[in-house]
Scaffold this motif. Structure first.
Motif, PDB file in Angstrom:
ATOM      1  N   GLN A 204       0.828  -1.203   0.000  1.00  0.00           N
ATOM      2  CA  GLN A 204       0.000   0.000   0.000  1.00  0.00           C
ATOM      3  C   GLN A 204       0.865   1.257   0.000  1.00  0.00           C
ATOM      4  O   GLN A 204       0.592   2.216  -0.742  1.00  0.00           O
ATOM      5  CB  GLN A 204      -0.911  -0.006   1.236  1.00  0.00           C
ATOM      6  N   VAL A 205       1.916   1.261   0.803  1.00  0.00           N
ATOM      7  CA  VAL A 205       2.832   2.405   0.851  1.00  0.00           C
ATOM      8  C   VAL A 205       3.514   2.595  -0.499  1.00  0.00           C
ATOM      9  O   VAL A 205       3.604   3.718  -1.016  1.00  0.00           O
ATOM     10  CB  VAL A 205       3.880   2.203   1.963  1.00  0.00           C
ATOM     11  N   LEU A 206       4.017   1.500  -1.066  1.00  0.00           N
ATOM     12  CA  LEU A 206       4.698   1.595  -2.354  1.00  0.00           C
ATOM     13  C   LEU A 206       3.770   2.159  -3.416  1.00  0.00           C
ATOM     14  O   LEU A 206       4.165   3.039  -4.202  1.00  0.00           O
ATOM     15  CB  LEU A 206       5.220   0.221  -2.782  1.00  0.00           C
ATOM     16  N   ARG A 207       2.544   1.671  -3.464  1.00  0.00           N
ATOM     17  CA  ARG A 207       1.616   2.151  -4.493  1.00  0.00           C
ATOM     18  C   ARG A 207       1.278   3.623  -4.269  1.00  0.00           C
ATOM     19  O   ARG A 207       1.079   4.377  -5.236  1.00  0.00           O
ATOM     20  CB  ARG A 207       0.356   1.283  -4.509  1.00  0.00           C
ATOM     21  N   THR A 208       1.200   4.046  -3.008  1.00  0.00           N
ATOM     22  CA  THR A 208       0.959   5.460  -2.724  1.00  0.00           C
ATOM     23  C   THR A 208       2.124   6.314  -3.210  1.00  0.00           C
ATOM     24  O   THR A 208       1.928   7.354  -3.881  1.00  0.00           O
ATOM     25  CB  THR A 208       0.743   5.673  -1.217  1.00  0.00           C
ATOM     26  N   LEU A 209       3.343   5.902  -2.866  1.00  0.00           N
ATOM     27  CA  LEU A 209       4.528   6.658  -3.294  1.00  0.00           C
ATOM     28  C   LEU A 209       4.646   6.682  -4.818  1.00  0.00           C
ATOM     29  O   LEU A 209       4.962   7.723  -5.413  1.00  0.00           O
ATOM     30  CB  LEU A 209       5.784   6.034  -2.685  1.00  0.00           C
TER      31      LEU A 209
END
Length: 289
Positions: A204-209
């Protein structure tokens, strides 16, 4: 069976007369007699029989008195175990992610058992979703979990959450790589990416970044071990997010992220009200002291 009636029977087996039991327990002979009679009705057998002007235990009464020793000892042990003011004693079941076990739990375990030798800590390694599920089902007493500032956990109403520490994460790339910097994540849009296999927060963090940087990451590997992530990075099989304060193997460079940064936050989580149990309270205090 009422344990108070068991106490009467046990004392009768020791003192031999109801009046002596009454004197010992600070009650009346009538109360002792009524209690023994009620216990006999509970178990469905005679527990005493006449012996001249006194009474004696029947064989069944003697057997029940022997059981009463263990039963009353267990009740007393349970009372002391649950008494928040008693010396902490018992087994505390802890689950957590590896870094928290190494960084937070292991350093306090020796001191805890030295100060409270009656406490035993058992440890199971799980990622946050697994740990919180075990906590919800009372399979553990304490969960050491993490989230990211860009992917916060939705805490339940019955969670007691104590912050432990934070650490910055960055972009892990081969040391020889000169593609770009942490402030230019889009430079790695064409790379394979590595995410956690057991916690969707990392993805989720990676996709947000990546969304902020204007691309969709191509996720090739799902890996639980940070050491294995580093191995894949060194082998040129992908890039991924890694903690900046951790010593990684040679050949890995972890670049800081900018606009936005990424912070991992570690917590100790219990069920609300459970930390009044003395052994658990002692452990939580050790983690946060």
């Amino acid at each position: 069976m009422d344990v108070r009636r068991l106490r009467l029977l046990l004392e009768l087996s020791r003192w031999g007369s109801m009046s002596a039991v009454a004197d010992e327990l600070g009650t009346t002979t009538s109360n002792v007699s009524q209690g023994i009679a009620a216990l006999a009705r509970d178990v469905g057998v005679a527990l005493v029989e006449p012996d001249g002007r006194r009474v004696r235990l029947t064989p069944a009464g003697r057997r029940l008195a022997e059981h009463a020793v263990a039963v009353l000892a267990a009740v007393e042990a349970a009372r002391l175990d649950l008494d928040p003011d008693a010396e902490p004693r018992g087994t505390v079941r802890v689950t957590g992610f590896r870094t928290a076990v190494r960084r937070s739990l292991l350093p306090v375990m020796d001191d805890l058992t030295a100060r409270h030798p009656g406490i035993q800590v058992v440890v199971h390694e799980h990622e946050p979703p697994e740990a919180l599920d075990l906590l919800a089902h009372d399979a553990v007493d304490l969960a050491l979990v993490y989230d990211y500032d860009l992917a916060p956990v939705g805490w339940r109403d019955d969670h007691d959450v104590v912050p432990l520490w934070t650490t910055q994460w960055g972009l892990g790339v081969p040391a020889r790589d000169r593609t770009g910097g942490g402030d230019d994540l889009a430079a790695y849009a064409g790379h394979d990416w590595i995410v956690n296999s057991r916690n969707t927060a990392d993805e989720q963090v990676l996709r947000t970044l990546a969304s902020i940087a204007g691309f969709s990451p191509r996720i090739a590997h799902r890996i639980d071990s940070l050491d294995l992530v580093a191995d894949l990075v060194v082998a040129g099989r992908g890039v991924g997010l890694l903690p900046r304060d951790r010593e990684h193997r040679d050949g890995v460079r972890v670049m800081p992220l900018r606009d936005p940064t990424l912070t991992l936050r570690a917590y100790a989580v219990t069920r609300r009200g459970r930390d009044r149990w003395a052994p658990l309270r002692a452990l939580v205090d050790g983690l946060t002291g």
